[in-house]
Design an enzyme around this catalytic site. Structure first.
Site, short mmCIF file in Angstrom:
data_model
loop_
_atom_site.label_atom_id
_atom_site.label_comp_id
_atom_site.label_asym_id
_atom_site.label_seq_id
_atom_site.Cartn_x
_atom_site.Cartn_y
_atom_site.Cartn_z
N ASP A 27 0.80 -1.24 0.00
CA ASP A 27 0.00 0.00 0.00
C ASP A 27 0.84 1.29 0.00
OD1 ASP A 27 -1.89 -1.97 0.25
OD2 ASP A 27 -2.69 -1.29 2.16
N GLU A 75 -4.52 -0.81 -1.45
CA GLU A 75 -5.81 -0.88 -0.78
C GLU A 75 -6.79 0.02 -1.51
OE1 GLU A 75 -5.71 0.11 3.37
OE2 GLU A 75 -7.89 0.02 3.59
N LYS A 132 -6.55 -4.93 -3.14
CA LYS A 132 -7.19 -5.57 -1.99
C LYS A 132 -8.21 -4.62 -1.35
CE LYS A 132 -3.42 -4.41 1.28
NZ LYS A 132 -4.16 -3.57 2.23
N LYS A 135 -7.63 -4.82 4.90
CA LYS A 135 -6.33 -4.49 5.48
C LYS A 135 -5.30 -5.55 5.11
CE LYS A 135 -8.11 -0.98 7.83
NZ LYS A 135 -9.50 -0.96 7.29
N VAL A 160 3.13 0.36 4.23
CA VAL A 160 2.41 1.12 5.26
C VAL A 160 0.98 0.61 5.41
CG1 VAL A 160 3.80 3.18 4.80
CG2 VAL A 160 1.64 2.89 3.59
N THR A 161 0.41 0.78 6.62
CA THR A 161 1.06 1.25 7.82
C THR A 161 1.43 0.04 8.67
OG1 THR A 161 -1.01 1.51 9.08
CG2 THR A 161 -0.23 3.42 7.86
N CYS A 165 -2.12 -2.38 7.89
CA CYS A 165 -2.07 -3.34 6.78
C CYS A 165 -0.84 -4.24 6.81
CB CYS A 165 -2.21 -2.61 5.46
SG CYS A 165 -3.87 -1.91 5.25
N GLN A 205 8.30 -12.87 21.93
CA GLN A 205 7.83 -14.24 22.20
C GLN A 205 8.43 -15.23 21.20
OE1 GLN A 205 3.48 -14.32 23.49
NE2 GLN A 205 3.53 -12.48 22.21
C1 C5J Z 1 -3.07 0.66 5.52
C2 C5J Z 1 -4.78 1.95 6.63
N1 C5J Z 1 -2.58 0.43 4.32
N2 C5J Z 1 -4.00 2.27 7.66
N3 C5J Z 1 -4.31 1.24 5.57
O1 C5J Z 1 -2.44 0.41 6.53
O2 C5J Z 1 -5.93 2.33 6.61
#
Ligand code: C5J
Length: 223
Positions: A27, A75, A132, A135, A160-161, A165, A205
């Site tokens: 994204d 996205e 897509k 997320k 990102v972010t 996502c 972990q």
């Molecule tokens: C992504 C969002 N790509 N934060 N989308 O992380 O809405």
């Protein structure tokens, strides 16, 4: 097969296999990274994400130079928003919402200028671009089929972010049997505290759903 290239990583070395890995850019779209887009409309400072661009350019160049697979995701939604449920459309109180007109076109709508990937990281011929609606990169897409057809079992994840996502995709990938290495300076969050905690969550972990490494450590392993 050729021996793995160990990448210095957390929680321990990542056994990068050039025959089984793919670089994934999640994204890296104008709507998240440039002024006037969705990210900024939600009140965010896009500068927080733009710091990923230079390291990611170097990672992309080195990966392409070795002929290793690269995939991109975006996205976004169909123009009629039939793939955007109210649970997503009605989030928060933004000044502009998904589907609304903005300076870069309709926000997060496929085919609009703002929906596309930033010029600095534009896909080249042969690099799949996975559109897509969610997320995660697997939901509502053929991402899993594309990876399986190419024999890919390891993902080097950027984009990102970090906490949205990237996390969703890495968690889903881990459940599906992929080993994921997240490049810490090539993923970005609008929130410094989420960036730090989001990265820590991945490798804590014993690497509960992945590994983290710097782009320098990835590049050193490829060299
Ligand atoms: C992504 C969002 N790509 N934060 N989308 O992380 O809405």
């Amino acid at each position: 097969s050729a021996p793995a290239l160990p990448v210095s990583a957390l929680p321990g070395p990542f056994p990068l296999d050039p025959a089984a890995m793919a670089l994934v850019l999640i994204d890296m779209q104008r709507d998240f990274l440039e002024p006037g887009g969705f990210g900024e409309s939600l009140g965010n400072d896009v500068g927080m994400l733009r710091r990923t661009i230079d390291p990611l350019r170097a990672v992309l160049a080195a990966t392409r130079a070795l002929g290793l697979p690269v995939l991109h995701t975006r996205e976004g939604h169909l123009p009629d928003l039939s793939d955007c449920p109210p649970s997503k459309l009605n989030r928060g109180a933004p000044t502009r919402r998904i589907g609304d007109p903005g300076p870069n076109g309709r926000i997060l709508v496929r085919g609009e200028y703002g929906h596309d990937i930033i010029d600095e990281l534009a896909p080249v011929d042969g690099e799949p671009v996975i559109d897509k609606p969610g997320k995660g990169a697997f939901y509502g897409t053929d991402f899993g089929e594309v990876l399986a057809a190419a024999g890919i079992t390891q993902l080097v994840v950027t984009g990102v972010t970090t906490e949205v996502c990237v996390h969703t995709t890495v968690r889903e990938a881990n459940d599906r049997g992929f080993d994921c290495l997240v490049l810490s300076d090539c993923v970005g969050s609008y929130f410094p505290e989420f960036q730090q905690a989001g990265l820590a969550m991945i490798s804590a972990q014993g690497g509960i759903f992945g590994w983290t490494a710097s782009s320098a450590d990835y590049l050193a392993a490829l060299a």
